[in-house]
Design an enzyme around this catalytic site. Structure first.
Site, short mmCIF file in Angstrom:
data_model
loop_
_atom_site.label_atom_id
_atom_site.label_comp_id
_atom_site.label_asym_id
_atom_site.label_seq_id
_atom_site.Cartn_x
_atom_site.Cartn_y
_atom_site.Cartn_z
N ASP A 264 14.92 79.93 67.85
CA ASP A 264 15.81 78.77 68.12
C ASP A 264 15.00 77.94 69.25
O ASP A 264 14.51 78.44 70.30
CB ASP A 264 17.04 79.16 68.64
CG ASP A 264 17.82 78.20 68.96
OD1 ASP A 264 18.12 77.45 68.03
OD2 ASP A 264 18.33 77.70 70.17
N GLU B 78 11.80 76.63 64.95
CA GLU B 78 12.98 75.70 64.77
C GLU B 78 12.62 74.62 66.01
O GLU B 78 13.01 74.68 67.15
CB GLU B 78 14.44 76.31 64.97
CG GLU B 78 15.48 75.28 64.72
CD GLU B 78 16.22 74.44 65.88
OE1 GLU B 78 17.13 73.67 65.68
OE2 GLU B 78 15.96 74.96 66.94
C1 OTU Z 1 19.43 74.49 68.17
O1 OTU Z 1 19.31 73.05 67.88
C2 OTU Z 1 20.30 74.70 67.18
O2 OTU Z 1 20.28 74.94 66.16
C3 OTU Z 1 21.76 74.34 67.73
O3 OTU Z 1 22.87 74.78 67.00
C4 OTU Z 1 21.95 74.63 69.33
O4 OTU Z 1 22.90 74.06 69.68
C5 OTU Z 1 20.87 74.46 70.05
O5 OTU Z 1 19.48 74.79 69.56
C6 OTU Z 1 20.69 75.15 71.29
O6 OTU Z 1 20.72 76.57 71.23
O7 OTU Z 1 16.88 72.82 70.01
O8 OTU Z 1 14.80 72.28 68.76
O9 OTU Z 1 22.16 69.18 68.09
O10 OTU Z 1 19.48 69.62 66.87
O11 OTU Z 1 19.55 71.04 70.04
C7 OTU Z 1 15.85 71.82 68.10
C8 OTU Z 1 21.03 69.51 68.60
C9 OTU Z 1 17.17 72.36 68.85
C10 OTU Z 1 19.90 70.32 67.70
C11 OTU Z 1 18.95 70.79 68.74
C12 OTU Z 1 18.42 72.14 68.21
#
Ligand code: OTU
Length: 650
Positions: free
Chosen positions: A284, A326
C-alpha cells in the site's frame, strides 16, 4: 563493495547467526542468499551503511530471512520452485482478479469459502481480500490503519479461518492477494503506544518533532491527501509532546524508514504473510515510503531502494510471492515501481495502471478517445517480467492525474478540463453520472470522484428514469470499459459487485465514522438475494454478469492477450474509437484487433485506414467476444454506440 569480497562478507555474517538458525537445513535458502547477497548488501549499506551498528543490523536482516524460510511450509516451497522455473507464469492471460472487502462480499472469512462458487462461475482466479488486520474501531481508514500486523480483526475471523481460506483457494487454483500497509501504522499500534509513553526506541520508528520548525519546511513541499478532513501532514501528540508525521489521517502515523529496525520489522511481517499461503502482496501507498525535506515526499529514489531491498530479501525466503505496487502517481513515475534502471522487474512485478483507469473515465465523459490515446502513447513501457493491474474501479476514489502535457496536446486546457470531468461525474453536466465529489481542495479547486462503476456509468440514473434506451446505454458503457481492461495487457482486476451492476449505497452517511469519507458510497455489501437475479434472463444483473463471464472465458483463450509488450496502439481518424492490436509474440499471425466505440452514437470503422498496420481491409472478420461476423459495407464495419469488438481475421 567489490563483488569479489561479497562472499567473505557473507561468510562473516553467517558466522554470527544465532545457533538455532545455524543448525537448520537451509540449503535452498543459502543458494538464493548467495545469489542475491551482493544486491542486498549494496542496498542495505546505501540505506544504512553509515551507522555504527551496521554489521549487527545486517546479521539481523539475514536472521529474519532465515527465520522466514524455516517457517515456510513444504507446499509453499514446492510452489516457489515451480514458479522459479516458470518465472513468467503471471503474465499469462488466464488470470483475472477481483478485489473485495470480506464483510462486504461475505459475512466473514469462514463464509468467504462459500463464495468460491461465485468466483468460479464468473471465472475469477485471483482474489484480493482487502485489509483484514486488526484496526481500532472507527479509526480504521477501511482497514488501512493497522494496530496489529499479525492479528486478524475479530469481526471477520482469526488466523485459523485465514489458513482455511488460503487452503481452499489453493485447492481451487485461486491466487490469494493480501495488503501489506507498510507506510504507516495506526496510532494505537504497540509501537505507537510505546512511543507515546516516551520510549525513545519506538519514537524512532516514526517521524516526530519537538516543534514546528522542521514540519513547516516539510509542509511547503508536501501535497495533502485528505485536505477536507485531515489537512496538513503533521499531528500534535499531547502525550509525547511532539509533532508526528501523519500524511493520511491524523491517526495514521508514518513509519521512518531511515531506521533499519523499521525495515526489518516490516520484512518480518511480509514474510509472515508469505508463509500464511499468500501468493501476492499488495504494498500500500509505496510512493510515500521515503520522506525528504523540501520534496513532495513521494517517489523518492530511496523509496525505490527500500522496495528493491524488500523484493531481494523476499526473493531469498519466498521467491514465489509477487508484489503489487499501489502507487497512484504520475504516468512517468508509475513504471519506476517495476524497478528503476532494471531490465527485468526487481521491485514490484505488478503495478496498478491508474493512468489507464483515469483515461478510460475521460473517454466516458468526453465520448471521444483523444486524451485516452495520447495518454496510452505516453504510458512508459514496462520491464520484462512485469505486468499491470488493469482496472476500472477499486475501493478508492478516482483522481484525474493525467499528464498536463497530454491534456494540452489534445487541445484542452488542463485545469478546466479536469473541472469538466468533476462536473460530469458528479452529475452537474447532465444527469447521467452519479458520482460524489471527494476531497475538494479549497485552494486549487482540485477534487476526486467516488461512486460505483455502475452509478458512474449512468445505470443508477437510467434505472430511476425507467428509460430503456438509457439503461441499455449504461450497460454498454460498463461492458465497454471492461472490454478494454480485459484485452489491454495485464491482469484485469474487477471490484466487488461490479459484475452485478452494484449501484451506489448512500447508507454510509448515517454512520458517523464513515460519513465524512464518501469512498464508502462504493464499498457496499452485496445483497446475495438480489445477486441471484444474475440467473434471471433479461434482468440488468443477468445482462452484465453473463457478458462479463463470457468476456473472461474468452480472454483466457486468446494467447495474444497475455502481457509481453505485445500491443500496438493504432491511429484512427475517427476520434470516438480506441483501436489497438494485440498479437502473440511467438506467432504474429495470431492477432486480435480491438476496437471500442466511446461515443453514444453509431460509428464506422474504416478498415482501409488500418492497412498500414497489416489489417486486411477485405478480410473476413469475426468478433471473438460475440462470435458474430460484423457486417461489412464497402470496407467499413459499423459499431453501435458503446460497442466493442475483438476482431480476428479468418
Ligand atoms: C491507499 O490509497 C489505500 O488504497 C487507501 O484506501 C488508503 O486510505 C491509503 O492508501 C492510506 O493507507 O496511497 O498511493 O484516496 O487514492 O491515498 C496511493 C486516496 C495511496 C488514495 C490514496 C492511495
Amino acid at each position: 563493495m567489490y563483488e569479489q569480497i561479497s562472499h567473505s562478507l557473507l561468510n562473516s555474517i553467517l558466522d554470527e547467526l544465532r545457533p538455532e538458525i545455524k543448525r537448520q537445513n537451509l540449503r535452498h535458502f543459502y543458494t538464493r542468499l548467495g545469489a542475491n547477497f551482493y544486491a542486498i548488501h549494496s542496498l542495505f549499506s546505501t540505506l544504512y551503511g553509515d551507522r555504527d551498528d551496521f554489521q549487527a543490523q545486517m546479521v539481523r536482516l539475514v536472521e529474519t530471512m532465515a527465520e522466514g524460510y524455516i517457517y515456510r511450509s513444504e507446499e509453499s516451497e514446492r510452489l516457489d520452485m515451480s514458479r522459479e522455473q516458470d518465472h513468467n507464469w503471471f503474465l499469462s492471460q488466464k488470470w483475472v482478479g477481483m478485489a473485495l472487502y470480506t464483510n462486504g462480499f461475505a459475512e466473514n472469512l469462514a463464509d468467504l469459502a462459500n463464495k468460491i462458487g461465485y468466483f468460479q462461475e464468473l471465472g475469477v482466479n485471483m482474489v484480493h481480500i482487502m485489509p483484514i488486520l486488526k484496526c481500532p474501531i472507527g479509526k480504521s481508514d477501511g482497514g488501512y490503519a493497522i494496530s496489529n500486523f499479525r492479528e486478524i480483526d475479530g469481526r471477520v475471523g482469526d488466523l485459523n479461518d485465514f489458513q482455511k481460506i488460503s487452503e481452499q483457494f489453493r485447492k481451487n487454483d485461486i491466487l490469494l492477494v493480501l495488503d501489506i500497509v507498510l507506510n504507516h501504522t495506526s496510532d494505537e499500534h504497540e509501537w505507537a503506544l510505546k512511543a507515546k509513553a516516551g520510549d525513545p526506541h519506538y519514537q524512532n520508528y516514526y517521524l516526530t518533532f519537538e516543534d514546528r520548525s522542521v514540519p513547516d519546511v516539510f509542509e511547503q513541499g508536501m501535497p495533502e491527501v485528505f485536505p477536507e478532513t485531515d489537512p496538513g501532514n503533521f499531528t500534535w501528540n499531547e502525550e509525547m509532546g511532539r509533532w508526528v508525521m501523519t500524511v493520511f489521517h491524523d491517526y495514521q502515523w508514518d513509519l521512518d524508514y531511515r531506521n533499519p529496525d523499521v525495515f526489518i520489522e516490516i520484512l518480518a511481517i511480509v514474510l509472515f504473510w508469505a508463509n500464511q499461503g499468500v501468493d501476492v502482496l499488495r504494498l500500500d501507498a509505496v510512493a510515500f515510503l521515503w520522506k525528504k525535506m523540501g520534496s513532495t515526499c513521494q517517489n523518492e529514489r530511496k523509496a525505490h531502494l527500500i522496495l528493491q531491498l524488500l523484493k531481494d530479501c523476499c526473493q531469498v525466503t519466498a521467491p514465489g510471492v509477487l508484489f503489487i505496487a499501489e502507487a497512484i502517481v504520475a504516468p512517468g513515475e508509475l513504471a519506476k515501481y517495476f524497478g528503476e534502471d532494471a531490465i527485468v522487474a526487481k521491485e514490484c512485478e505488478i503495478a496498478y495502471n491508474a493512468t489507464l483507469m483515469a483515461l478510460l473515465w475521460d473517454g466516458i465523459a468526453t465520448k471521444n478517445t483523444k486524451l485516452l490515446r495520447e495518454g496510452i502513447k505516453s504510458l512508459p513501457s514496462k520491464l520484462d517480467r512485469a505486468t499491470w493491474l488493469t482496472y476500472v474501479r477499486c475501493h478508492d476514489d478516482i483522481g484525474f492525474g493525467f499528464d498536463d502535457r497530454d491534456i494540452s496536446a489534445v487541445g484542452y486546457e488542463p485545469h478546466s478540463h479536469r473541472m469538466f470531468l468533476i462536473d460530469y461525474f458528479s452529475g452537474k453536466y447532465d444527469d447521467t453520472s452519479r458520482g460524489l465529489v471527494f476531497m475538494r481542495n479549497e485552494f486549487t479547486g482540485d477534487a476526486r470522484i467516488c461512486g460505483s462503476l455502475a452509478s458512474l456509468a449512468g445505470l443508477e440514473s437510467a434505472l430511476e428514469s425507467g428509460d430503456q434506451a438509457r439503461i441499455d446505454r449504461a450497460i454498454s458503457k460498463i461492458l465497454l470499459l471492461n472490454s478494454v481492461i480485459m484485452s489491454f495487457g495485464g491482469i484485469p482486476l474487477l471490484y466487488n459487485g461490479d459484475a452485478l451492476g452494484l449501484l451506489n449505497d448512500y447508507s454510509y452517511s448515517g454512520d458517523p465514522s464513515k460519513a465524512n469519507d464518501s469512498r464508502w458510497v462504493h464499498r457496499s455489501k452485496i445483497d446475495w438475494e438480489k445477486a441471484a437475479l444474475r440467473h434471471q434472463r433479461g434482468s440488468v444483473e443477468c445482462r452484465i454478469f453473463t457478458a462479463m463471464k463470457r468476456m473472461i472465458s474468452i480472454r483466457k483463450e486468446i494467447s495474444a492477450f497475455a502481457d509481453f509488450n505485445n500491443r500496438e496502439l493504432l491511429h484512427s481518424d475517427n476520434e470516438h474509437l480506441l483501436c489497438y492490436l494485440r498479437f502473440n509474440p511467438l506467432r504474429t499471425s495470431d492477432k486480435v484487433f480491438v476496437v471500442a466505440n466511446f461515443d453514444d452514437h453509431p460509428q464506422r470503422l474504416e478498415l482501409e485506414s488500418y492497412s498500414r498496420y497489416g489489417i486486411n481491409p477485405r478480410g473476413n472478420y469475426v468478433d471473438l467476444f460475440s462470435g458474430v461476423r460484423p457486417s461489412q459495407y464497402e470496407g467499413c464495419i459499423a459499431l453501435q454506440g458503446g460497442q466493442f469488438y475483438w476482431l480476428s481475421e479468418n
